[in-house]
Design a protein around this motif. Structure first.
Motif, short mmCIF file in Angstrom:
data_model
loop_
_atom_site.label_atom_id
_atom_site.label_comp_id
_atom_site.label_asym_id
_atom_site.label_seq_id
_atom_site.Cartn_x
_atom_site.Cartn_y
_atom_site.Cartn_z
N GLU A 194 -71.49 59.29 1.38
CA GLU A 194 -71.99 59.47 -0.36
C GLU A 194 -71.38 57.92 -0.76
O GLU A 194 -72.06 57.40 -1.52
CB GLU A 194 -70.86 59.67 -1.44
CG GLU A 194 -70.48 60.07 -2.39
CD GLU A 194 -71.76 59.87 -2.99
OE1 GLU A 194 -71.30 59.93 -4.43
OE2 GLU A 194 -72.55 60.61 -2.74
N GLN A 202 -74.38 55.65 0.49
CA GLN A 202 -75.46 56.23 -0.93
C GLN A 202 -75.46 55.48 -1.94
O GLN A 202 -76.42 54.96 -2.49
CB GLN A 202 -76.35 57.45 -1.04
CG GLN A 202 -77.40 58.15 -2.32
CD GLN A 202 -78.52 57.01 -1.72
OE1 GLN A 202 -78.39 57.64 -0.22
NE2 GLN A 202 -78.90 57.68 -2.52
N ARG A 203 -74.51 55.30 -2.48
CA ARG A 203 -74.15 54.91 -3.71
C ARG A 203 -74.46 53.15 -3.69
O ARG A 203 -74.61 52.52 -4.34
CB ARG A 203 -72.05 54.86 -4.26
CG ARG A 203 -72.09 56.63 -5.03
CD ARG A 203 -70.56 56.39 -5.10
NE ARG A 203 -70.36 57.29 -5.73
CZ ARG A 203 -69.22 57.85 -6.43
NH1 ARG A 203 -68.86 56.75 -6.86
NH2 ARG A 203 -68.78 58.75 -6.80
N ASP A 204 -74.02 52.34 -2.49
CA ASP A 204 -73.95 51.22 -2.35
C ASP A 204 -75.46 50.95 -1.81
O ASP A 204 -76.64 49.39 -2.60
CB ASP A 204 -73.84 50.34 -0.63
CG ASP A 204 -73.68 49.27 -0.03
OD1 ASP A 204 -73.37 48.70 -0.84
OD2 ASP A 204 -74.95 49.18 0.65
N SER A 252 -77.76 52.61 -3.90
CA SER A 252 -78.63 52.66 -4.67
C SER A 252 -78.36 51.82 -5.62
O SER A 252 -78.95 51.50 -7.39
CB SER A 252 -78.40 53.84 -5.38
OG SER A 252 -77.26 54.55 -5.61
N HIS A 253 -77.10 50.98 -5.78
CA HIS A 253 -76.41 50.50 -6.71
C HIS A 253 -77.26 49.50 -7.57
O HIS A 253 -78.30 48.59 -6.35
CB HIS A 253 -74.88 49.71 -5.80
CG HIS A 253 -74.42 48.93 -6.95
ND1 HIS A 253 -73.72 49.35 -7.78
CD2 HIS A 253 -74.52 47.11 -7.88
CE1 HIS A 253 -73.01 47.87 -8.34
NE2 HIS A 253 -72.90 46.98 -8.05
N TYR A 296 -69.66 51.01 -4.27
CA TYR A 296 -69.30 51.67 -4.22
C TYR A 296 -68.72 52.26 -5.39
O TYR A 296 -67.60 53.57 -5.55
CB TYR A 296 -68.96 52.35 -2.80
CG TYR A 296 -68.23 51.65 -2.51
CD1 TYR A 296 -66.81 51.96 -2.05
CD2 TYR A 296 -68.32 50.58 -1.63
CE1 TYR A 296 -65.95 51.55 -1.56
CE2 TYR A 296 -67.41 50.77 -0.68
CZ TYR A 296 -65.95 50.83 -1.28
OH TYR A 296 -65.04 50.11 -0.45
N GLU A 339 -68.12 52.98 -8.94
CA GLU A 339 -68.48 54.18 -9.83
C GLU A 339 -68.95 54.94 -9.39
O GLU A 339 -70.36 54.60 -9.26
CB GLU A 339 -68.77 53.45 -10.88
CG GLU A 339 -68.05 51.26 -11.30
CD GLU A 339 -66.48 52.36 -11.84
OE1 GLU A 339 -66.92 53.33 -12.53
OE2 GLU A 339 -65.58 51.80 -12.18
N GLN A 340 -68.96 56.12 -10.16
CA GLN A 340 -69.67 57.36 -9.92
C GLN A 340 -71.52 57.46 -10.44
O GLN A 340 -71.75 56.51 -11.92
CB GLN A 340 -69.51 58.15 -10.30
CG GLN A 340 -70.49 60.28 -10.21
CD GLN A 340 -70.56 59.77 -8.94
OE1 GLN A 340 -69.50 60.30 -7.63
NE2 GLN A 340 -71.90 60.23 -8.87
N ILE A 341 -72.53 57.22 -10.26
CA ILE A 341 -73.84 57.01 -10.89
C ILE A 341 -73.64 58.13 -11.68
O ILE A 341 -73.79 59.54 -11.29
CB ILE A 341 -75.30 56.39 -9.77
CG1 ILE A 341 -74.64 56.03 -8.27
CG2 ILE A 341 -75.99 56.98 -10.39
CD1 ILE A 341 -75.15 55.70 -7.41
N SER A 382 -80.64 63.40 -4.82
CA SER A 382 -79.18 63.54 -4.27
C SER A 382 -79.23 63.42 -3.05
O SER A 382 -80.02 63.95 -1.94
CB SER A 382 -78.53 64.16 -5.07
OG SER A 382 -78.72 65.05 -4.76
N SER A 438 -71.55 67.48 -4.74
CA SER A 438 -71.65 66.62 -4.51
C SER A 438 -71.17 66.47 -3.55
O SER A 438 -70.73 67.05 -3.02
CB SER A 438 -70.87 65.30 -5.30
OG SER A 438 -69.68 66.59 -5.28
#
Length: 828
Positions: free
Chosen positions: A49, A52-54, A56-57, A71, A73-75, A90, A114
């Motif tokens: 997770e 993935q956040r990093d 798509s940031h 990473y 904040e929640q998208i 996702s 999630s």
């Protein structure tokens, strides 16, 4: 040999399953199975997770500050859509995340589970199945990692309270573990997430004093602490902590982010020199193209027009904007150059750069909007409000940073209101000026106007013929490579049987429209649509506002064609003057209310007064001038005060300018609240004189109490019951003028509009004789003779021969539902 092996295996199984559950072998066995049976998948889910956040940031460089951790904040769904991701894209957890005994449908209220929920469940399962808690102490060392995964999973789901519960538990059951300092770091971070900045700061400070912290823990602490300090508003301390974070962390990508954030804070503090150094450091450490470009733009923003080398900085930016991939961001570099030129005092050059910025291909919608805004701002400063409004509208349409967009929205609406009044005044002034000219002067004026029309049309015809000639000479060619290249996915004319023709596919058409609007915005289908449409629309709007038609008239070269349209009737000319004066009064108010431009508002209203307007408009203009200036610039208010006292001595406005009351109230006294309740009770019992006497005594004793406006309104009602409607109106006017922004002042204004609608004002000459003038029976703002006021008083009715307005005896509709006149509510 086989026998010995079986005996040894049996012995170890016996030890593992022996009643001594906290034995050495059992601890090792439980630790091993905790990790490889459950916790491993939980950690994998958490790491997946965060990766993935990093990935798509997307940094918002137009917000006040960027985030250090990509990473954190929640998208949201809207963010995923803006990044071109659908819900189906996702993160798909790797095999092994789900076990048969985990009901994944219970993990999330939505249709999609999630990975953080999976990580949380895996950590909980590890704790439930493999915990070795004896006498309040956990014997399985791996459970520490399970609690840490549980806390992180909850933190990044924005559940800080649940995360804090896990961290408190781990500190309670591991009292001597060397990893407790790491749990404390996350505990401080969690307090920051909860906005409990005092506890967070206290915990961080304790940790910084701990000399046994590992290097990895110090790195993490410096990042968390600096962001917490920034969120708490401690910018100076945040800068210091970021310097420490930069020294501790050797990762260049993170260093670039640290330096960039530090530069943003320093720029916000007005320390441009230090900020520039920090942005230069961010640029040197940048590991992606976006960061390089934004760092260069921020460096340009810190330019000091007085001491810095403008020409050198300009040459540098122009040079790098033409290099390689930087050329695709020319619009941003031109915007930065415009800001530099503006600070250097080169306003015309700045406008040229902003114009170049909006002509280049868009790379950042917010920068495009800001370039439009800067052009519009220049027009606004030059009082060209309609042009400013058009560019502000374009800026609003282009921007994608919501706070800036919302701030601009009210500005564009205000500009539209100002433009309407401004051009109405300009148009009516032009017509009124023509009405005062002689016939010869009019002919000369319009002959000059006709010459301008002819020159403009000749130029347009020349340009049309030139464009037509170029069009004929142009050889139309077709790129046949597009027709033949069916293997190219980006082919415009794609006849591939599986995909079909480009324009037969609604999806590709929609995608193309979105891309076009993102780059160029909404454009009309006209020639030269890239550059000329915007200016043509501004010119059209100006002409429309001034009443100039776009369609050419056959008689446009005849002076009589224009002279015939000039009004000649007195009532038409007076109507034009009235509309013009009303617009001027509104324009003056708008300058003050919308933009706090008191000097321009004062000038506009004094120009209105000097233009010899009607009494009602003049009085309102003088009142506005006095009310906005008597505290800020008394010298500007003095002339308005003298004119009111000289021309309108018996009005409520004259009383106001003599003794303007400031609404700087203190908190209400409990004794005053009791008195108001008693005064209201007396009014309800129809003991109006007793209520009035109590109110007057209270106002003398407590002139600064917050209930003063309520007392004044109640007293006006007492007056209406005893002395009549006209005297009540005078008191309401005073309430409206003195306490305009209070609920009672607003209510008084509403009541005055109703009460004046059916009021017939009678005026008297110096001998006390009634003046019979039907025109005077229209609603007025004031009573011109003090004798008329006393003639309407119940107390003086026996000594006056003038007719009086009877007291208000019945409860009228303006009183029955009045929220401004009520007994106090103890709960409010």
């Amino acid at each position: 040999m086989k026998k010995n092996i079986l005996l040894a295996l049996g012995f170890f199984i016996f030890l593992a399953c022996s009643p001594r559950k906290d034995g050495y072998l059992n601890r090792k066995y439980q630790g091993f199975t905790t990790f490889y049976n459950v916790l491993f998948n939980g950690e994998e889910a958490l790491n997946t997770e965060l990766k993935q956040r990093d990935k798509s940031h997307r940094d918002n460089f137009h917000a006040p500050y960027i985030k250090l951790l990509t990473y954190d904040e929640q998208i949201s769904s809207s963010q995923m859509e803006s990044l071109g991701m659908s819900d189906d894209e996702s993160v798909i957890p790797p095999a092994g995340f789900y076990n048969d005994d985990i009901n994944v449908n219970s993990l999330s209220s939505g249709s999609r589970v999630s990975t953080l929920e999976i990580a949380e469940m895996k950590a909980q399962k590890a704790i439930e199945k493999h915990s070795m808690l004896f006498k309040g102490e956990e014997k399985n060392k791996t459970i520490f990692d399970a609690y840490l995964v549980l806390a992180k999973a909850r933190l990044f789901q924005n559940k800080p309270l649940e995360a804090l519960d896990a961290l408190n538990t781990v500190q309670k059951i591991y009292k001597k573990d060397k990893r407790l300092s790491l749990a404390k770091v996350y505990e401080a971070y969690t307090y920051g997430k909860m906005k409990d900045y005092y506890r967070a700061d206290e915990t961080f400070r304790e940790l910084k004093e701990n000399k046994k912290l590992k290097k990895s823990e110090k790195k993490l602490l410096s990042i968390f602490y600096s962001e917490m300090l920034l969120n708490a508003g401690k910018k100076e301390e945040a800068v210091t902590e970021l310097e420490s974070a930069y020294q501790l962390n050797k990762n260049k990508k993170l260093r670039s982010r640290i330096a960039f954030l530090r530069g943003q804070i320093l720029a916000n503090l007005g320390k441009n020199e230090e900020a520039r150094e920090s942005f230069v450091t961010a640029y040197k450490n940048a590991r992606n193209f976006e960061f390089e470009v934004k760092s260069q733009v921020e460096i340009a923003k810190t330019f000091n027009g007085k001491d810095d080398d403008y020409e050198g900085a300009k040459e540098y930016l122009e040079k790098i904007s033409k290099k390689g991939t930087y050329a695709s961001r020319k619009n941003e570099f031109y915007y930065a150059l415009g800001l530099m030129a503006k600070k250097a005092g080169k306003k015309e050059e700045a406008q040229e750069f902003f114009q170049k910025s909006i002509k280049e291909k868009i790379s950042d919608p917010q920068v495009r909007g800001l370039a439009y805004y800067e052009i519009g701002k220049k027009f606004f400063e030059d009082n060209d409000y309609l042009s400013a409004g058009v560019y502000y509208d374009s800026a609003y349409a282009a921007m994608n940073y919501t706070p800036a967009k919302e701030e601009l929205k009210s500005l564009t609406e205000n500009i539209k209101d100002i433009s309407k009044n401004y051009y109405l005044i300009k148009k009516n002034d032009s017509i009124l000026k023509l009405t005062k000219m002689s016939n010869d002067e009019r002919i000369a004026f319009f002959n000059k106007h006709i010459e301008g029309i002819k020159a403009k049309e000749a130029k347009e015809e020349l340009e049309r013929k030139k464009a037509e000639k170029e069009s004929k000479n142009r050889v139309e060619t077709v790129d046949f490579a597009l027709l033949g290249n069916t293997d190219n996915n980006n082919s415009f004319l794609d006849f591939n049987a599986s995909k079909g023709f480009y324009f037969a596919n609604q999806t590709t058409i929609s995608k193309g429209e979105r891309e076009f609007k993102q780059i160029w915005g909404n454009r009309a289908l006209t020639d030269n649509w890239r550059t000329s449409t915007k200016m043509n629309s501004i010119e059209d709007l100006k002409n429309e506002a001034l009443g100039i038609t776009a369609a050419p008239d056959p008689r446009r070269y005849e002076p009589d064609f224009y002279i015939e349209k000039i009004p000649t009737k007195t009532e038409e000319i007076l109507a034009l003057k009235k509309d013009r004066d009303t617009a001027s009064l509104g324009l003056g108010r708008m300058y003050e209310n919308f933009f706090s431009n008191t000097s321009l508002a004062t000038k506009t209203l004094y120009d209105l007064v000097d233009s010899k307007t009607d009494e009602e408009t003049e009085l309102q203009a003088l009142y506005q001038i006095f009310s906005m200036n008597y505290e800020k610039t008394p010298s500007a208010a003095e002339r308005a005060k003298q004119l009111i006292l000289e021309k309108y001595p018996y009005t409520s406005y004259a009383e106001f300018v003599k003794n303007p009351k400031k609404a700087d109230f203190t908190t209400s006294d409990s004794e005053v609240e009791k008195i108001y309740t008693q005064a209201f009770a007396l009014y309800a019992e129809e003991k109006y004189d007793d209520s009035r006497k109590m109110i007057e005594e209270t106002l003398l004793k407590y002139p600064k109490d917050v209930l003063v406006p309520k007392f004044t309104l109640l007293n006006a009602f007492n007056t209406g019951k005893t002395a009549g409607k006209e005297i009540m109106i005078l008191q309401l006017e005073q309430l409206m003028l003195n306490y305009a922004k209070t609920p009672e002042g607003v209510k008084a204004k509403e009541m005055l509009q109703y009460m004046k609608s059916d009021l017939k004002v009678e005026q008297f000459d110096s001998n006390g004789n009634l003046i019979n003038n039907n025109a005077l029976n229209k609603p007025k703002m004031e009573i011109q003779n003090p004798e008329a006021q006393r003639g309407n008083s119940l107390e003086n009715s026996s000594s006056q021969k003038n007719p009086k307005t009877p007291p208000v005896k019945l409860k009228t509709n303006w009183e029955s539902n009045d929220p401004g006149l009520q007994p106090l509510n103890p709960k409010k």
